[in-house]
Design a protein around this motif. Structure first.
Motif, PDB file in Angstrom:
ATOM      1  N   THR A 168     -25.715  43.944  -4.184  1.00 25.27           N
ATOM      2  CA  THR A 168     -24.902  45.002  -3.490  1.00 25.27           C
ATOM      3  C   THR A 168     -25.312  45.047  -2.140  1.00 25.27           C
ATOM      4  OG1 THR A 168     -24.171  47.100  -3.572  1.00 25.27           O
ATOM      5  CG2 THR A 168     -26.286  46.770  -4.530  1.00 25.27           C
ATOM      6  N   PHE A 207     -20.436  54.207  -6.956  1.00 25.60           N
ATOM      7  CA  PHE A 207     -21.265  52.745  -7.309  1.00 25.60           C
ATOM      8  C   PHE A 207     -22.060  52.571  -8.750  1.00 25.60           C
ATOM      9  CE2 PHE A 207     -19.902  52.710  -2.752  1.00 25.60           C
ATOM     10  CZ  PHE A 207     -18.819  51.837  -2.901  1.00 25.60           C
ATOM     11  N   TYR A 217     -15.360  49.491  -7.617  1.00 23.36           N
ATOM     12  CA  TYR A 217     -15.248  50.743  -8.149  1.00 23.36           C
ATOM     13  C   TYR A 217     -13.675  50.964  -8.455  1.00 23.36           C
ATOM     14  CZ  TYR A 217     -12.930  51.475  -3.551  1.00 23.36           C
ATOM     15  OH  TYR A 217     -11.888  51.509  -2.563  1.00 23.36           O
ATOM     16  N   THR A 273     -20.290  46.156  -0.344  1.00 26.46           N
ATOM     17  CA  THR A 273     -20.128  47.174  -0.975  1.00 26.46           C
ATOM     18  C   THR A 273     -20.025  48.516  -0.089  1.00 26.46           C
ATOM     19  OG1 THR A 273     -21.544  46.375  -2.666  1.00 26.46           O
ATOM     20  CG2 THR A 273     -20.711  48.608  -3.370  1.00 26.46           C
TER      21      THR A 273
END
Length: 710
Positions: free
Chosen positions: A461, A514, A541, A502
């Motif tokens: 991420t 997250f 998400y 992300t």
């Protein structure tokens, strides 16, 4: 007991921060900056430089001369004019710092200074030619519910106040640095990027390249507090330009004074509040005008203002509400994201106003505020229904039990002839994360969980570890779901070539938004655990389906949910020197169910100290557009001697949409400390505090004003 896996490396100096990174043949880069807040550039004289040294100006930019933050209006290097003191004009690159300084001494820039726009009043009056657009309004947002003006006319009493707050420097431990390395038609940039995903986009504009030719690699970050969002973009674009021109690895460092005087910080504010009270001593209407002092360019003022406006009325329910917010351009550096995200300023204003009204009505300020607090089922100022429990009464009880607030309030001021004591309390809330239909717009933001062939798990991420412990929290979430030791789960610093985008860390969205993605991904991975070989699952998400938002009308669910808090602060005030000493701090918060109590407590402790520093001592003044406190010796922040041991508690209130019931904790503890501090001083001295920070000089003015009026 779980120990943070980065604790040992950071304590032993093995963590590998930017200052320890070096590449063969690397050049140093220095920025030549404007000494004037507003001026035309008549001419630039550059002396002859030795081979291997470079002086770079805007004509060397192969793409567009833009440093993109939220809007593409900020030139990477100034061309014919400057709009704030410290604006970059030239770069000097070379192998030896001493020689670079000699070249800098030989550069002559002929300026034509112009009258700058310095204050909020300058920006709105129009006497001086505008800095931004035709009216200096960088951004504006507002809404109205009910009929505010009619309610004022019908009110039994109307109260009006004005509040002012100043700058606050982030003052992370690690000064800013970026390194750019040209590599076979690509550019790899290294830095403490809070949002690494935006770096390739920003760098691609001045280089004129596609974003896939730029790789951003995040190094260990020595603190951020919002200060490594837009600022790292600027320093990286400058470094990348130097690397492009020289075709050598280039390192650019802002020393502490350069960092303080030229990079973003908390927005100064002017907030006006008017409220109408009925015969039953209840507030029936509130009008708030919020003006944030912005810089010469758009920056990130719009998103900070957005939170200020949507959270302006605090944890209170008013039937008729009008809130208008503006960010106004001035010839200053661009303020930006800072812990508390614009809500620290508005909370100080609404909390102090509520207490003032209560005192003038002859009601205990805490009882008055508790009589207006939101409850489950109520609608917020943006007309969002509060679907979850609001445990402010329990939070206040916890703070009262720890501090003895009610027993002490109003009973300590006369205890000593030369030192007066007082105690204050503030209630507050913070909305997070922003909803996708509201502020958090844009593309998907996935993360990946990969089980390797050896059975270990890697989290991929671009969420960044700023020191807040999010890596530990993500690993804890995955460990609980997968039922494997946390030591078998890892998450490295982001690399935009490797990790899905992300969109970094900011605005308290990391754990709630997250962390839930990690939870869902871990459940998917667990279902496939018996498959052979490497397994990879990706999760984006997902917002709760019941959230609604009307952007044009500023109506609906601006945020997924809210964290709530209260803090009591006790002070002693020396009547001779007007110095305020904090003698007690007690706080309670509803952050859902904390995933890791120790990490959450650490966030609360640090944020409270930061909030108290903003309210008590952190002075950063502009004299004609020039910031005056550039050195650490001139900019005081709280030390262990200034803040006593903090007592705190959590009121457990699980949030069904958060990972294991967790909500956000990063921003909220910062928000109420300054307001409680002002209340404590009011309790000690019987004077109203309408501006921050409450320095001895500020307090002396208030004492003299009180004496003159009595």
């Amino acid at each position: 007991m779980t120990v943070r896996d980065d604790a040992w490396a950071k304590c032993c100096g093995k963590a590998g921060y930017m200052d320890e990174l070096s590449f063969p043949g690397m050049l140093h880069v220095m920025v030549v900056r404007s000494p004037f807040p507003r001026a035309g550039i008549r001419s630039v004289h550059v002396p002859a430089v030795a081979s291997g040294y470079y002086v770079i100006d805007s004509t060397d930019i192969p793409g567009r001369n833009i440093c993109a933050i939220l809007r593409q209006d900020f030139p990477l290097l100034a061309e014919d004019r400057v709009s704030f003191a410290g604006q970059p004009i030239l770069l000097i690159a070379g192998p030896e710092r001493g020689r670079i300084l000699e070249i800098n001494d030989g550069i002559r820039i002929d300026y034509e200074p112009e009258e700058p726009v310095i204050t909020i009043e300058d920006a709105e009056e129009g006497r001086i030619p505008p800095v931004f657009g035709t009216d200096n309004v960088i951004a504006s947002i507002g809404f109205e519910r009910g009929d505010v003006e009619k309610t004022f006319i019908e009110s039994a009493r109307v109260f009006e106040d004005e509040f002012r707050t100043g700058y606050q420097e982030h003052l992370y431990l690690e000064t800013l640095r970026a390194i750019a390395v040209p590599e076979e038609g690509r550019m790899t940039v290294y830095g403490p990027f809070q949002i690494p995903d935006i770096v390739p986009v920003a760098v691609s504009i001045p280089l004129g390249w596609n974003t896939d030719r730029i790789r951003a690699r995040v190094t260990t970050i020595g603190g951020a507090f919002g200060g490594k969002m837009e600022t790292t973009t600027q320093i990286t674009c400058l470094g990348a330009l130097a690397a492009y021109v020289t075709q050598r690895p280039c390192s650019i460092v802002y020393d502490r004074e350069e960092d303080i005087t030229t990079t973003s910080k908390r927005h100064p504010s002017r907030i006006r509040i008017k409220s109408g009270v009925d015969q039953n001593k209840r507030i029936r209407a509130v009008k708030m005008d919020i003006d944030l002092l912005g810089g010469a360019y758009f920056g990130s003022s719009a998103v900070v203002l957005d939170s200020s406006v949507k959270m302006a009325t605090g944890p209170y329910r008013f039937e008729n509400v009008s809130v208008r917010g503006r960010a106004l351009a001035t010839n200053h550096i661009m303020p930006g994201a800072t812990r508390g995200f614009g809500v620290v300023q508005t909370t100080f204003a609404i909390e102090t106003h509520m207490s003032r009204v209560a005192r003038q009505l002859g009601i205990d300020p805490l009882d008055f505020r508790l009589g207006h607090v939101l409850k489950q089922g109520d609608r917020t100022s943006t007309d969002a229904v509060l679907r979850n429990q609001v445990k402010i009464p329990e939070i206040v009880k916890s703070v009262d039990d720890m501090s003895g607030y009610r027993a002490k309030r109003g009973r300590q001021a006369g205890s000593d002839a030369t030192v007066k004591k007082g105690i204050g309390i503030a209630l507050y809330s913070f909305g997070a994360p922003h909803t996708v239909k509201g502020t958090l717009r844009g593309r998907p933001r996935p993360l990946i969980l990969r089980r390797t062939g050896s059975g270990d798990v890697v989290i991929l991420t671009t969420i960044t570890e700023l020191g807040q412990g999010i890596v530990m929290v993500f690993r804890e979430i995955a460990s609980r779901i997968l039922d494997i030791p946390i030591e078998r789960i890892s998450m490295d610093n982001p690399d935009t070539d490797r990790d899905p985008s992300t969109m970094g860390t900011g605005a308290s969205l990391g754990v709630t938004l997250f962390g839930k993605s990690v939870e869902r991904a871990a459940r998917k991975l667990k279902d496939r655990w018996d498959e052979p070989g490497e397994i990879e699952v990706m999760e984006d998400y997902v917002e709760p389906g019941y959230l609604e938002w009307d952007d044009k009308r500023v109506v609906g669910d601006a945020f997924h949910t809210y964290s709530w808090g209260a803090v009591a602060v006790e002070v002693s005030v020396d009547l001779l020197t007007c110095e305020v000493q904090v003698t007690g701090v007690w706080a309670a918060h509803d952050i859902g169910r904390p995933i890791d109590d120790r990490l959450a407590e650490g966030q609360v402790d640090g944020a409270l100290v930061q909030g108290l520093g903003f309210g008590l001592m952190e002075v950063l003044e502009s004299a004609g557009g020039i910031l005056q406190q550039g050195r650490l010796r001139d900019y005081a922040i709280p030390t262990m001697r200034d803040i006593p041991a903090i007592r705190q508690s959590f009121v457990i209130n699980p949030y069904s949409e958060g990972p294991f019931g967790a909500k956000s904790v990063g921003e909220i503890p910062t928000i109420g400390a300054a307001a409680a501090l002002g209340e404590a001083v009011a309790d000690a001295l019987g004077i109203e505090v309408g501006r921050l920070p409450i320095t001895p000089e500020c307090l002396l003015d208030l004492v003299r004003a009180k004496e003159a009026s009595s």
